[in-house]
Scaffold this motif. Sequence first.
Motif, PDB file in Angstrom:
ATOM      1  N   LEU A   8      -9.046  -0.487   7.116  1.00  0.00           N
ATOM      2  CA  LEU A   8      -8.740  -1.488   6.105  1.00  0.00           C
ATOM      3  C   LEU A   8      -8.898  -2.874   6.718  1.00  0.00           C
ATOM      4  O   LEU A   8      -8.373  -3.136   7.804  1.00  0.00           O
ATOM      5  CB  LEU A   8      -7.301  -1.333   5.609  1.00  0.00           C
ATOM      6  CG  LEU A   8      -6.974  -0.096   4.777  1.00  0.00           C
ATOM      7  CD1 LEU A   8      -5.468  -0.021   4.559  1.00  0.00           C
ATOM      8  CD2 LEU A   8      -7.688  -0.153   3.435  1.00  0.00           C
ATOM      9  N   GLN A  20      -8.784   1.412  -7.453  1.00  0.00           N
ATOM     10  CA  GLN A  20      -9.949   1.716  -6.621  1.00  0.00           C
ATOM     11  C   GLN A  20      -9.505   2.229  -5.256  1.00  0.00           C
ATOM     12  O   GLN A  20     -10.111   3.145  -4.689  1.00  0.00           O
ATOM     13  CB  GLN A  20     -10.809   0.474  -6.472  1.00  0.00           C
ATOM     14  CG  GLN A  20     -12.156   0.737  -5.788  1.00  0.00           C
ATOM     15  CD  GLN A  20     -13.034  -0.499  -5.754  1.00  0.00           C
ATOM     16  OE1 GLN A  20     -12.789  -1.474  -6.464  1.00  0.00           O
ATOM     17  NE2 GLN A  20     -14.055  -0.469  -4.918  1.00  0.00           N
ATOM     18  N   LEU A  21      -8.431   1.648  -4.738  1.00  0.00           N
ATOM     19  CA  LEU A  21      -7.883   2.118  -3.466  1.00  0.00           C
ATOM     20  C   LEU A  21      -7.393   3.558  -3.587  1.00  0.00           C
ATOM     21  O   LEU A  21      -7.672   4.395  -2.717  1.00  0.00           O
ATOM     22  CB  LEU A  21      -6.735   1.214  -3.018  1.00  0.00           C
ATOM     23  CG  LEU A  21      -5.975   1.664  -1.761  1.00  0.00           C
ATOM     24  CD1 LEU A  21      -6.892   1.723  -0.557  1.00  0.00           C
ATOM     25  CD2 LEU A  21      -4.798   0.727  -1.493  1.00  0.00           C
ATOM     26  N   LEU A  34      -4.810   5.050   7.033  1.00  0.00           N
ATOM     27  CA  LEU A  34      -5.386   3.786   6.584  1.00  0.00           C
ATOM     28  C   LEU A  34      -5.026   2.753   7.643  1.00  0.00           C
ATOM     29  O   LEU A  34      -3.846   2.435   7.835  1.00  0.00           O
ATOM     30  CB  LEU A  34      -4.821   3.391   5.220  1.00  0.00           C
ATOM     31  CG  LEU A  34      -5.040   4.404   4.079  1.00  0.00           C
ATOM     32  CD1 LEU A  34      -4.426   3.889   2.787  1.00  0.00           C
ATOM     33  CD2 LEU A  34      -6.523   4.685   3.886  1.00  0.00           C
ATOM     34  N   LYS A  80      -9.185  -4.881   1.837  1.00  0.00           N
ATOM     35  CA  LYS A  80      -7.804  -4.944   1.379  1.00  0.00           C
ATOM     36  C   LYS A  80      -7.676  -5.542  -0.018  1.00  0.00           C
ATOM     37  O   LYS A  80      -6.665  -5.312  -0.692  1.00  0.00           O
ATOM     38  CB  LYS A  80      -6.960  -5.769   2.353  1.00  0.00           C
ATOM     39  CG  LYS A  80      -6.773  -5.137   3.714  1.00  0.00           C
ATOM     40  CD  LYS A  80      -5.916  -6.034   4.582  1.00  0.00           C
ATOM     41  CE  LYS A  80      -5.723  -5.443   5.964  1.00  0.00           C
ATOM     42  NZ  LYS A  80      -4.922  -6.328   6.835  1.00  0.00           N
ATOM     43  N   MET A 137      -9.380  -4.892  -2.635  1.00  0.00           N
ATOM     44  CA  MET A 137      -9.881  -4.051  -3.715  1.00  0.00           C
ATOM     45  C   MET A 137      -8.758  -3.749  -4.703  1.00  0.00           C
ATOM     46  O   MET A 137      -7.579  -3.745  -4.343  1.00  0.00           O
ATOM     47  CB  MET A 137     -10.463  -2.747  -3.145  1.00  0.00           C
ATOM     48  CG  MET A 137      -9.464  -1.821  -2.494  1.00  0.00           C
ATOM     49  SD  MET A 137     -10.243  -0.483  -1.546  1.00  0.00           S
ATOM     50  CE  MET A 137     -11.406   0.156  -2.722  1.00  0.00           C
ATOM     51  N   LEU A 170     -12.687   0.133   3.980  1.00  0.00           N
ATOM     52  CA  LEU A 170     -12.285  -0.426   2.695  1.00  0.00           C
ATOM     53  C   LEU A 170     -11.758  -1.850   2.874  1.00  0.00           C
ATOM     54  O   LEU A 170     -11.163  -2.169   3.908  1.00  0.00           O
ATOM     55  CB  LEU A 170     -11.187   0.427   2.056  1.00  0.00           C
ATOM     56  CG  LEU A 170     -11.554   1.865   1.699  1.00  0.00           C
ATOM     57  CD1 LEU A 170     -10.301   2.610   1.251  1.00  0.00           C
ATOM     58  CD2 LEU A 170     -12.610   1.903   0.619  1.00  0.00           C
ATOM     59  N   ILE A 221       0.837  -1.206   0.000  1.00  0.00           N
ATOM     60  CA  ILE A 221       0.000   0.000   0.000  1.00  0.00           C
ATOM     61  C   ILE A 221       0.871   1.254   0.000  1.00  0.00           C
ATOM     62  O   ILE A 221       0.608   2.218  -0.725  1.00  0.00           O
ATOM     63  CB  ILE A 221      -0.947  -0.010   1.219  1.00  0.00           C
ATOM     64  CG1 ILE A 221      -1.950  -1.158   1.097  1.00  0.00           C
ATOM     65  CG2 ILE A 221      -1.677   1.329   1.332  1.00  0.00           C
ATOM     66  CD1 ILE A 221      -2.838  -1.314   2.315  1.00  0.00           C
TER      67      ILE A 221
END
Length: 227
Positions: free
Chosen positions: A83, A112-113, A52, A106, A108, A104, A17
């Motif tokens: 997340l 999109q993130l 996040l 993880k 995805m 959200l 990420i």
Amino acid sequence: MARILVVDDQHLIRSGIVTLLRTVEGLGPVVEASDGVEAVAAAREHHPELILMDIKMPRLSGLAAAERILALGLDPAPRIVVLTTFDDDEFVYAALRAGCSGFLLKDMPPQQLLGAVTATLSADLLVAPAHVRRLIERYVVQRPPSPPGADSTSSLTGREVEVLGFVAMGLANEDIATRLCVSESTVKTHLHRLMTKLDLHSRAQAVVFAYETGIARVGGRPDAPGA
């Protein structure tokens, strides 16, 4: 140049990420933390605009860390997005109730993130109103709403109650302004004042509060002032 803090106890996920975010032009420095305790310390030191946060971590969970970070009184307060690998309404509801701005998964897609990160930095609600209402139906309407008391909604003006009710319906500030025949800046002022009075940290948390206290009702319009 928004500062971002990424918190996850799994190194591979966290580093992935972080690497992804560092490819985005215009974002500020990206800081890492491996658990909730480190997250609180990093938030205090770096004052990130966005966090996040993983939910399940050793030493201190993401939800507990979020509550501690929001209690630090940082100005401005960071927007916290949870997340998780669990698409579980209970976790979503707990996160929003604690003051997080969104939730959200993880798994995805990367783009999109990135879109979600951009959306959270420009707004303060990352959960669709329809999703919020579904959570309300499951976790709030099963019990009677808490009666407003001296320490809750009784501190609000009639107009602030109206604004909070419209927020709970999922209306944007512009739409609320149109309904109330006021300027959008006036709506923002009312919203800021009511959230300060109620010690609310996000728009999503305000939605949960409105339903839990009966200001808003599932499938209905917000209560009239003084109702």
